[in-house]
Scaffold this motif. Structure first.
Motif, PDB file in Angstrom:
ATOM      1  N   ARG A  33       0.820  -1.219   0.000  1.00 40.97           N
ATOM      2  CA  ARG A  33       0.000   0.000   0.000  1.00 40.97           C
ATOM      3  C   ARG A  33       0.855   1.272   0.000  1.00 40.97           C
TER       4      ARG A  33
ATOM      5  N   ILE B  22       0.780   4.098  -3.037  1.00 40.30           N
ATOM      6  CA  ILE B  22       0.487   5.520  -2.787  1.00 40.30           C
ATOM      7  C   ILE B  22       1.624   6.398  -3.295  1.00 40.30           C
TER       8      ILE B  22
ATOM      9  N   LYS C 160      -4.353   6.584  -6.093  1.00 37.78           N
ATOM     10  CA  LYS C 160      -5.203   7.335  -5.175  1.00 37.78           C
ATOM     11  C   LYS C 160      -6.089   6.367  -4.379  1.00 37.78           C
TER      12      LYS C 160
ATOM     13  N   LYS D  91      -8.721   6.015  -1.218  1.00 38.84           N
ATOM     14  CA  LYS D  91      -9.559   6.690  -0.244  1.00 38.84           C
ATOM     15  C   LYS D  91      -9.429   5.987   1.104  1.00 38.84           C
ATOM     16  N   LYS D  92      -9.811   6.663   2.157  1.00 33.64           N
ATOM     17  CA  LYS D  92      -9.735   6.088   3.490  1.00 33.64           C
ATOM     18  C   LYS D  92     -10.558   4.809   3.558  1.00 33.64           C
ATOM     19  N   GLY D  93      -9.914   3.722   3.954  1.00 31.33           N
ATOM     20  CA  GLY D  93     -10.599   2.446   4.079  1.00 31.33           C
ATOM     21  C   GLY D  93     -10.754   1.682   2.776  1.00 31.33           C
ATOM     22  N   GLN D  94     -10.283   2.257   1.668  1.00 32.85           N
ATOM     23  CA  GLN D  94     -10.426   1.580   0.375  1.00 32.85           C
ATOM     24  C   GLN D  94      -9.494   0.388   0.286  1.00 32.85           C
ATOM     25  N   ARG D  95     -10.017  -0.690  -0.253  1.00 32.43           N
ATOM     26  CA  ARG D  95      -9.224  -1.910  -0.359  1.00 32.43           C
ATOM     27  C   ARG D  95      -8.201  -1.809  -1.488  1.00 32.43           C
TER      28      ARG D  95
END
Length: 387
Positions: free
Chosen positions: A305, A309, A314, A316-320
């Protein structure tokens, strides 16, 4: 009434003093009784026998069902679930067993375990599913597992074989998902590789180029790499901190093509690692002194991850985002490049296209090799561009 079984205290090498539950099961093919056992936990967790029996009841570990309860329709949903665990789940793929067990133990049993199976109403199930804070596909999966438990119970004569005996048949639950996986193309993958090194980089390249599942990749040993035949043999998976000598489906056992570029990448890591014997794990854990592979979840969180990044993905918060995104990316990129769909299905060893996979006779063919080679060359080109 059902037999209760019995419990004993045993000394285990790693766990110390533990409680073990024993009961008899009658084998259907011979009629003979066979003893079964299940470790309940340590003496520290369950100080008294009363605590142990309470845990046995909580897990619905019933050796056999009360025939009177069957006759009067007073079996609970927990009874049906226990029967399914004993008779039905063993036929599932190992990785699927963990998922199904999770949904049964953490969702279905806490809500319905003590309810009489034939008194559960469809609208109650539907309203309960609606209250869960999960995606539609997850809620539909829970619904389908509950339905299968009823269907299996009907098969074994625990509930009547009628439509009204399975309330889930009338439960409506959408399976439509708003989730769209992040598709990693070769150019993006190349940027991710640049933010990794050593084992982590080799693992991500392997998954991106071949589309192997992460459990299959973590289960690889050096003896599985056949440089001469240019293929990778998948013989086992690493799931939930244990090795399983059986893959998800028979089609999953098809060998994976190994192009020269991917072979060079693996050879480079082979020269670098201290665990280089044929029987060593390719992605061995130094913390366990090579006895186990690395943790894929830790690798995802600590390495993949952050690298994604940094590469501009991109999230998002909590996106798998994990290794499976590369499997999606491989399929999408190859199809968009005009690669024959049957070749893509063969390369990914999709279990739901066994007829198509059968055309390849479980061997690596030239079209699969060319498909993977095109991915590796695109990755190599992207890497050079980034440099």
């Amino acid at each position: 009434m059902a037999q209760r079984g019995w419990i004993t205290k045993e000394q285990r090498k790693k766990a110390g003093s533990v409680w073990v539950y024993h009961w008899y099961v009658r084998k259907p093919e011979t009629g003979k009784k066979v003893e079964h056992t299940c470790m309940i936990g340590s003496k520290t967790d369950f100080p008294s026998e009363k605590d142990v029996w309470r845990e046995i009841d909580r897990r619905h570990l019933k050796p056999q069902l009360d025939q009177k309860a069957i006759a009067t329709g007073r079996l609970t949903f927990g009874d049906l679930a226990a029967s399914y665990k004993e008779n039905g789940m063993k036929k599932l793929a190992v990785t699927t067993q963990y998922t199904v067990g999770h949904y049964i133990d953490d969702y279905l049993l806490p809500r319905w375990g003590k309810s009489y199976a034939l008194e559960i109403e469809p609208l109650d199930i539907e309203q309960w599913l609606g209250s869960l804070k999960h995606s539609n596909p997850t809620k539909d999966k829970i619904r389908r597992i509950m339905s299968v438990i009823y269907t299996r119970a009907q098969k074994y004569g625990l509930v009547p074989r009628s439509e009204s005996s399975n309330p889930v048949r009338w439960v409506e639950q959408s399976a439509k998902s708003s989730y769209k996986p992040i598709v990693v193309d070769p150019a993006t993958a190349a940027k991710i590789f640049q933010n990794l090194s050593g084992m982590e980089q080799t693992l991500v390249i392997l998954v991106a180029a071949t589309g192997v599942r992460i459990s299959e990749a973590m289960g690889l040993k050096w003896e599985d790499i056949d440089y001469q035949s240019k293929q990778i043999n998948l013989r086992r998976v690493w799931v939930q901190d244990k090795v399983v000598e059986r893959l998800k489906t028979d089609d999953s056992e098809a060998p994976v093509p190994l192009t020269d570029l991917l072979a060079d990448c693996l050879r480079s890591w082979h020269r670098e690692t201290v665990y280089a014997r044929p029987t060593d794990w390719i992605f061995a854990s130094t913390r366990s002194k090579g006895l186990k592979p690395r943790s894929s979840s830790v690798l995802t969180f600590d390495h993949l991850r952050p690298a994604a990044i940094a590469a501009g993905v991109k999230l998002k918060k909590g996106q798998r985002f994990g290794f499976h995104n590369f499997r999606h990316g491989l399929a999408s990129w190859l199809v968009n490049q005009g690669t024959d769909v049957k070749t893509v299905q063969g390369l990914l060893r999709h279990a739901n296209v066994s007829t198509t996979l059968g055309l390849y006779a479980h061997r690596v063919n030239s079209s699969m090799m060319a498909a993977q080679d095109s991915v590796m060359r695109a990755i190599q080109s992207g890497t050079q561009t980034v440099q």
